[in-house]
Every structure is written in structure tokens, then in C-alpha cells.
Enzyme design. Structure first.
Site, short mmCIF file in Angstrom:
data_model
loop_
_atom_site.label_atom_id
_atom_site.label_comp_id
_atom_site.label_asym_id
_atom_site.label_seq_id
_atom_site.Cartn_x
_atom_site.Cartn_y
_atom_site.Cartn_z
N GLU A 143 0.86 -1.19 0.00
CA GLU A 143 0.00 0.00 0.00
C GLU A 143 0.90 1.25 0.00
OE1 GLU A 143 -2.06 0.08 3.76
OE2 GLU A 143 -3.45 1.66 3.14
N LYS A 182 -9.69 1.89 -1.57
CA LYS A 182 -9.86 1.25 -0.25
C LYS A 182 -11.20 1.60 0.38
CE LYS A 182 -7.09 0.59 3.99
NZ LYS A 182 -5.82 1.00 4.65
N CYS A 215 -5.00 -3.55 2.66
CA CYS A 215 -4.67 -3.62 4.09
C CYS A 215 -5.89 -3.90 4.97
CB CYS A 215 -3.91 -2.37 4.50
SG CYS A 215 -2.92 -2.67 6.00
N VAL A 266 -0.15 -2.75 10.52
CA VAL A 266 0.31 -2.28 11.82
C VAL A 266 -0.10 -3.30 12.90
CG1 VAL A 266 0.05 -0.44 13.52
CG2 VAL A 266 0.17 0.13 11.09
C1 ACM Z 1 -3.80 -0.19 7.23
O1 ACM Z 1 -4.92 -0.33 6.76
N1 ACM Z 1 -2.83 0.41 6.55
C2 ACM Z 1 -3.47 -0.70 8.56
#
Ligand code: ACM
Length: 259
Positions: free
Chosen positions: A38, A107, A140, A167
């Protein structure tokens, strides 16, 4: 086909060095389809919206130009995350092939400070037909919503390409469940390193991986080193027939599900 996850160690804002690092890792491990992290060129931890604005670029902007040149030169496909400048700024991924842009994803589930800077994705979960089979993308934190992977599976994706900047520690193991419950392959490309910016200190967990529809971890990288993982995958093995009596998707009972 050979599928690769590229795990990088980007430095915030050092766009050309970050792209060069990713390209070198790809050149070192030949594959048919690569997944990069990402926001791989810009870095992740923007301090505010005006800083994000400096790095946002259109889907066919300078990062696309460089990646498209790579994909054409090596006759391969590359998926990568970037801050997309459009009507608003989205946390997006692009799928690029030898002939150029195949498609983008924005996203849907934004994480933490992203919610204050990016617009939530408005394209749903599109799928794309590649020579190897049908694929889709998520980014992510989408991993924590089983609906994301399920939506792609119901649209016929056999492989989910998953650029990440993880994370939380749970995703690499959770993706095994996503694969088992959907009978699909996933390729999660994460980053390593730390970004302490604007009062938010984030460390990224590495452990990029490719997982099979049987829940096998075909490759998984370490927590602290950049690198490339490769697996040979046959997307025809992503098949919802569990045994002679059970078909995973066909046997769903949506009339009993809520939401
Ligand atoms: C994330 O969605 N970058 C933790």
C-alpha cells in the site's frame, strides 16, 4: 504462474528511491504477477490532508508511468498502492499489465488517521480477468471485514491481491481463514520499518505472504527485512467444491444471514 509479494522498507517522501527499491526487488525475482505494498512510493503516515495532497497523483500519473514501463519490459502484471488524486483523494491500488492500466480499486475500509484524510472507496470490489484467471484487490485493513474477501469471491475472484501497510499483528494469520472460508488464493504484500510523524508513531509488521485455498502458507517473509517471496500458483485450484457433498459458495444460506 509465478506470483510474487514484494516487501519493501520505504522512507517517507523519498518517492524515487522507494520506487527504485521496489523495482530492484522485482528485477531480482522474476514473476508473472507482482504485488507491492500500500502507498509504496510515498510512504504511509501523512501528517495531515495538505501533506497528502502533495503526494497524490492520478491513476495514470508518474508512478504508473514507471510501473507500466516495467510491466511492458518484462511482460508481467504489477499491483501497487498509491494516493489517488481524482474527484477526491483515495487510498487506491492499480493493476497494471504489459498493455497498461487494467483497473483500480479504492480502499473501502480506511484505518485510523486515514479516515481524516482519504475519501472512502466508492468503486465497491471490482474483479478483473487476467490470462491466469479472475483476480480482485483489497487494501490492508479491508482484511478485518470478511465481507470484503467474500464480495470478491462471489464475483468470481480466485486470487485477492492485497497491498498492505500492516500495523496490527493479526492479519497474516487471519488471511489463512480468509482463504479457507472462500477457497481462494491471497497475496498480501506488506512493508517493514517505522514512521513517527505528527504525533503518530507506527511500526509495520512485515510478514508478507501468499496463502493457498487450502490455507497453506506458500511463502511468508520475515518481520524486519525487505525481500521478495514467490510461489507457483494454479488459480484453477481455487474451487468451491470442498468434497462430494459440500460446495462452499453454492451451499450458503443467505436467508439466515443478517446485514
Ligand atoms: C492499514 O490499513 N494500513 C493498517
Amino acid at each position: 504462474m509465478l506470483l510474487s509479494v514484494i516487501q519493501t522498507d520505504p522512507q517517507f517522501g523519498d518517492v524515487s528511491a522507494n520506487i527504485q527499491q521496489a523495482v530492484s526487488l522485482m528485477e531480482g525475482k522474476r514473476a508473472d504477477l507482482y504485488v507491492l505494498p500500500e502507498l509504496f512510493a510515498s510512504g504511509y503516515n501523512f501528517m495531515d490532508r495538505s501533506e497528502l495532497d502533495q503526494y497524490a497523483e492520478p491513476a495514470t500519473g508518474p508512478t504508473f508511468e514507471l510501473i507500466a514501463r516495467f510491466a511492458a519490459a518484462y511482460s508481467c502484471y504489477v499491483v501497487y498502492g498509491f494516493p489517488e488524486r481524482a474527484d477526491r483523494i483515495y487510498n487506491s491500488s492499480a493493476l497494471v499489465g504489459p498493455s497498461g492500466l487494467v483497473g483500480t480499486y479504492r480502499k473501502v475500509h480506511l484505518f485510523y488517521r486515514e479516515t481524516t484524510m482519504f475519501a472512502p472507496g466508492d468503486l465497491g470490489f471490482p474483479v478483473f480477468d487476467l490470462p491466469f484467471g479472475r483476480v480482485g484487490m483489497m487494501i490492508c485493513f479491508d482484511w478485518i471485514y470478511p465481507e470484503a474477501a467474500r464480495s470478491l469471491t462471489l464475483r468470481g475472484a480466485r486470487l485477492i491481491l492485497h497491498p498492505s501497510n500492516l500495523v496490527l499483528p493479526h492479519c497474516p494469520d487471519a488471511m489463512v481463514t480468509r482463504c479457507l472460508e472462500n477457497r481462494i488464493f491471497t497475496a498480501t504484500a506488506n512493508r517493514i520499518g517505522r514512521e513517527d510523524r505528527g504525533g503518530t508513531d507506527l511500526s509495520f509488521i512485515g510478514r508478507s505472504e501468499i496463502v493457498s485455498p487450502r490455507g497453506e502458507i506458500m511463502t511468508r517473509l520475515g518481520e524486519t527485512t525487505a525481500g521478495a517471496g514467490v510461489a507457483k500458483v494454479d488459480l484453477s485450484l481455487a474451487d468451491d467444491s470442498l468434497n462430494r457433498y459440500n460446495r462452499l459458495l453454492a451451499d450458503r444460506r443467505p436467508e439466515h444471514y443478517k446485514g
